[in-house]
Enzyme design. Structure first.
Site, short mmCIF file in Angstrom:
data_model
loop_
_atom_site.label_atom_id
_atom_site.label_comp_id
_atom_site.label_asym_id
_atom_site.label_seq_id
_atom_site.Cartn_x
_atom_site.Cartn_y
_atom_site.Cartn_z
N ASP A 1 -20.55 -4.05 -26.88
CA ASP A 1 -20.50 -5.06 -28.02
C ASP A 1 -19.67 -6.33 -27.77
O ASP A 1 -19.59 -7.27 -28.69
CB ASP A 1 -19.92 -4.36 -29.48
N CYS B 1 3.27 1.82 2.73
CA CYS B 1 4.55 1.17 2.69
C CYS B 1 5.54 1.86 2.20
O CYS B 1 6.63 1.87 2.78
CB CYS B 1 4.53 -0.48 2.11
N ASP C 1 -17.57 -1.26 -30.42
CA ASP C 1 -16.92 -0.36 -29.37
C ASP C 1 -16.29 -1.03 -28.46
O ASP C 1 -15.62 -0.59 -27.71
CB ASP C 1 -17.78 0.67 -29.18
N CYS D 1 1.01 -1.21 0.21
CA CYS D 1 -0.07 0.00 -0.05
C CYS D 1 0.85 1.23 -0.12
O CYS D 1 2.21 1.17 0.16
CB CYS D 1 -0.81 -0.05 1.11
N ASP E 1 -21.45 -2.00 -36.37
CA ASP E 1 -22.51 -1.43 -35.65
C ASP E 1 -22.50 0.18 -35.92
O ASP E 1 -21.36 0.78 -35.98
CB ASP E 1 -22.16 -1.51 -33.92
#
Lengths: 126, 754
Positions: free
Chosen positions: B645, B20, B641, B17, B442
């Site tokens: 999709d 740390c 996209d 983290c 599309d």
């Protein structure tokens, strides 16, 4: 047929049989199982010199694997390492260790080869 | 004067983290001799400035361990960029060595050749001492063997121990046999003469074969570096430093590895953007061609994302770092290309099977050749003939051409694709794209821009320019996408901006406000109807016409009178028509699918030249439409996209995700297009066709070469035409074969998306 022809024929056929047996059937492959490190990574050291030693590596499924390839030669044949099932193509510098990390998600036997498919080894995922 | 400090970068292990990182930093800062320590949590690196006398890398490591963390010895394969330096260096070295070996072999072969020719000249033979000449040639051949050709023998032996045989095995056995025979003829010629044989030597053959094979290797190495040229230039795009603005306003140039998330970075005109981020201040045009293939610079303003390695053109701006290291778009692209280059094409399967058994098989064929010649040829010439043909078979066989046929083409083309903003996931995707005969698009976001725009503005008997500003004043306060389109349109037209008061949004119908003291209404027909406003017959007719053209119609009323109409539609990209025409010219049927009503669908389809379309397709049914087309026996490429999709992309034989420019790692897609227009689809399909064509040529050549070359070298033509292949010619053919395959793959580098 004179004697030398008979000798050449017998020796030639014998040699051919030896080549076929030695390269295709003779089996003394080295198998090694991966050693898991404290962090849970399965580590294997492999030496590359005219082939891979060991050339059969057993690992467990689902745990990360770290293969350390040490290329102990300059011969260009082994300069590339391919593991197509893991989409890995690596250049192995001569006399250096190259780390290859992967995560085996499926069980099975996956071959790894040199750039031209001449040297072969396999990763057995259990 | 301040003593010189040294800088050390450590790879920290075990940080989970951000706190740390703080702990490590604290521990390092407190270590004696340390002047400053900076720990980057994201890259897991610590950069420490220290006084060499009082601290050392070892004490720094200790400080990290004291804090409870570990220091990783820099792993050799952290990133492609770091790896490539070392590998390039080694390759350059290997090239130099190889060149030297080649020259030694060549010079000696050139000397040996005329010496061995002497033997063919009887007048000369009588004058020279044959044994002495042989010894001289032996001495000249030894360096060729032991220096130039050494690698072949070492490698063959190493391979033999592993029961693997490679190209070196063939060369080693071939040249080794020729040399040993010659050696015997030189040292113990009486063994041959006593049996009625000429003690012939083949030193010229041995030396020439090695020289030619090395020449082949040299050319191969050069060509191979070029296969990854695109990849190297991608890696080279990475900026080295960033100008970070510190909280106190100071501008500092820092190495890219030290840039942290949240840093503010300043970019001036003409400078490279250091890493990925979001603009916080300023605006500019940025050239993103290196990532997306889009040649026009992209306008950027506050809030827009910018990407590392792109080039800032006009203005200067500041951005906040959102991604560093391996997370940046550039790194992801590099990773993707690298992965693709490591993948294996299904087309290669046969070649792989053949290469696995190739060399031992050739060795067996060569032994049988020897035996047959020895048994069938006339007694006095059988031994030399058997030997020459044995060597020729070994030397002409070329597993390399088979091995290089596919991967080199894949490497060149995936790199080339990246240059054009087409990211290919793997070799299989490339192969699938080659087979495609139907492209399903599309509509939204691919053919069209995916954002509505004003297409018509009708205001009979009105001051149109002013009315537009009145409308814009109201819409500027609305958040509806249609309102945005109106405002954009008004801004594009220019004119004085007006302000609206008393703004009121009418849910699902439109908006109302007061401009210049007059009540203004904008919305659908229901809005006007509810307010009791009637349309003039003229406006009604105009509205009908717009509706028939599949426009969304906005009605405008000022002071209780209907005065104008706005037609709004999703506009077709400028590039769509040409791209679709190109696809059709490639023999591909282009099919469109959209959620729009049949009227709109037909209108857009007609506009771009598409004859077949699916209208009113619900998002969940998209994959079904792909299946439907596949049911007709078509190989379908789906262009979508990537997010909405995903199922359809996965269902299709090959999915092409049109990138939003943010996430290149789209799982469902085999190919990702960085540019959001249809030209990328054309590029992808043309590239795949050229690549697979190249691979097929390569494989055909490699197979034909070997299947014709080996029998000819074995002397199959001798009984019919008296033709024998000299081992030296075999060596030349072999050297040329692998180079031809490489050269053919490199032709892909000239691929251009016209």
């Amino acid at each position: 047929m004179d004697t030398s022809q008979i000798i050449v024929t017998i020796v030639g056929l014998g040699l051919s049989a030896f080549v076929v047996w030695y390269f295709f059937f003779f089996s003394a492959r080295q198998t090694t199982s991966a050693v898991s490190s404290s962090s849970g990574v399965q580590e294997v050291d492999i030496t590359v010199k005219g082939g891979y030693s060991p050339d059969i590596i057993e690992v467990e499924r689902g745990k990360p694997v770290q293969l350390s390839f040490y290329r102990d030669e300059e011969n260009s044949c082994s300069e590339e390492l391919l593991m197509p099932d893991f989409s890995i193509r690596r250049d192995l510098p001569a006399f250096k260790t190259t780390l290859v990390e992967l995560l085996p998600e499926k069980a099975g036997t996956f071959t790894f080869t040199c750039g031209m498919g001449m040297l072969r080894g396999s990763l057995v995922v259990k | 004067m301040e003593p010189a400090t040294k800088t050390e970068t450590l790879d920290i292990e075990g940080m989970t983290c951000a706190s740390c990182a703080a702990a490590v930093e604290k521990s390092l800062s407190r270590a004696p001799g340390v002047q400053s320590a900076l720990v980057n949590f994201a890259t897991e690196k610590a950069t420490v400035h220290y006084l060499p006398g009082q601290a050392s890398p070892a004490t720094l490591k200790e400080a990290v361990i004291n804090a409870g963390y570990g220091v990783m010895e820099r792993p050799p394969d952290t990133s492609a960029a770091e790896r490539s330096d070392e590998i390039d260096r080694q390759k350059a070295l290997a090239y130099q060595t190889l060149k030297r070996r080649f020259w030694v072999a060549t010079v000696l072969a050139i000397i040996i050749m005329p010496l061995s020719m002497l033997m063919l000249w009887p007048a000369m033979m009588a004058r020279v001492n044959m044994p002495l000449l042989n010894y001289a040639m032996l001495l000249l051949t030894l360096p060729v063997l032991l220096y130039s050709g050494r690698e072949f023998y070492v490698s063959a032996w190493n391979g033999f121990k592993h029961r693997s045989a490679n190209m070196d095995t063939l060369i080693a056995v071939g040249t080794g046999a020729a040399f040993l025979y010659s050696l015997a003829a030189t040292v113990v010629p009486e063994f041959f003469t006593s049996r009625g044989l000429m003690p012939e030597v083949y030193y010229d053959t041995t030396a020439t074969i090695i020289a030619l094979i090395l020449l082949g290797k040299l050319m191969e190495l050069r060509a191979k570096t070029q296969t990854s040229a695109a990849m190297r230039s991608l890696i080279g795009l990475q900026a080295k430093t960033a100008r970070v603005v510190r909280p106190d306003g100071a501008e500092v140039d820092v190495p890219i590895a030290q840039v942290q998330l949240g840093d503010i970075v300043l970019v001036r005109p003409g400078e490279k953007v250091a890493t990925d981020g979001r603009i916080t201040e300023g605006q500019s045009a940025v050239d993103e061609a290196m990532l997306t293939g889009e040649s026009l610079p992209v306008e950027k303003k506050t809030g827009d994302p910018v990407f590392g390695a792109t080039l800032n053109k006009t203005g200067s701006f500041r951005f906040e770092v959102t991604k560093v290291g391996a997370d940046t778009m550039l790194s992801q692209i590099v990773k993707l290309v690298e992965d693709a280059q490591g993948s294996r094409a299904p087309i290669q399967r046969l070649a792989d099977k053949v290469s696995a058994i190739f060399v031992p098989t050739v060795v067996v064929i060569s032994i049988l050749t020897f035996v047959l010649w020895f048994d069938l040829a006339p007694a006095e010439t059988r031994l030399p003939l058997a030997l020459v043909n044995f060597v020729a078979v070994l030397i002409i066989a070329c597993p390399c051409a088979l091995g290089l046929a596919t991967p080199t083409a894949i490497m060149v083309s995936t790199g080339k694709g990246a240059e054009h903003g087409v990211l290919i996931r793997n070799a299989e995707a490339l192969e699938k794209a080659y087979q495609v005969n139907t492209v399903l698009l599309d509509k939204t976001g691919t053919i069209t821009k995916g954002e509505p725009a004003v297409t018509d503005f009708v205001a009979p008997g009105q001051d149109g320019a002013r009315l537009l500003q009145v409308v814009a004043a109201v819409e500027r306060q609305s958040e509806h996408p249609l309102a945005e389109a109106v405002v954009r349109h008004a801004d594009d037209q220019g004119g004085d901006k007006l302000t609206a008061t008393d703004f009121r949004a009418v849910e699902g119908k439109g908006a109302a406000a007061t401009v210049d003291g007059q009540a203004v209404l904008i919305g659908n027909r229901r809005l006007l109807a509810e307010e009791g406003i009637n349309l003039s017959p003229e406006l009604t007719a105009q509205a009908e016409q717009l509706l028939s053209q599949a426009r969304t119609v906005l009605y405008v009323a000022v002071a209780g009178q209907a005065v104008g109409l706005l037609g709004v539609a999703d506009t077709v990209r400028d590039t769509s028509v040409a791209a679709i025409k190109k696809l059709q010219a490639l023999g591909i049927e282009v099919v469109m699918m959209t959620g729009d009503n049949p009227q709109t669908a037909a209108q857009v389809a007609g506009q771009v030249g598409i004859t077949r379309y699916f209208a009113e397709v619900l998002p969940a049914d998209k994959a079904g439409k792909v299946k439907e087309l596949q049911g007709e026996g078509r190989i379908v490429a789906m262009v979508g996209d990537g997010i909405n999709d995903a199922p359809a992309l996965a269902q299709a034989d090959i999915g092409l995700a049109v990138g939003s420019g943010t996430d290149v790692a789209m799982e469902a897609a085999g190919i990702t297009l960085m540019r959001s227009d249809l030209n990328g689809v054309v590029t992808a399909i043309e590239l795949s066709r050229q690549t697979i064509r190249t691979i097929k040529q390569n494989l055909f050549f490699a197979f034909i070469y070997n299947t014709l070359g080996i029998p000819v070298a074995a002397g199959l033509l001798y009984p019919f035409f008296g033709i024998l292949l000299s081992p030296m010619l075999a060596a030349a053919a072999m050297a040329l074969s692998s180079v031809s395959v490489l050269a053919n793959s490199l032709r892909l580098r000239s691929f251009d998306n016209h």
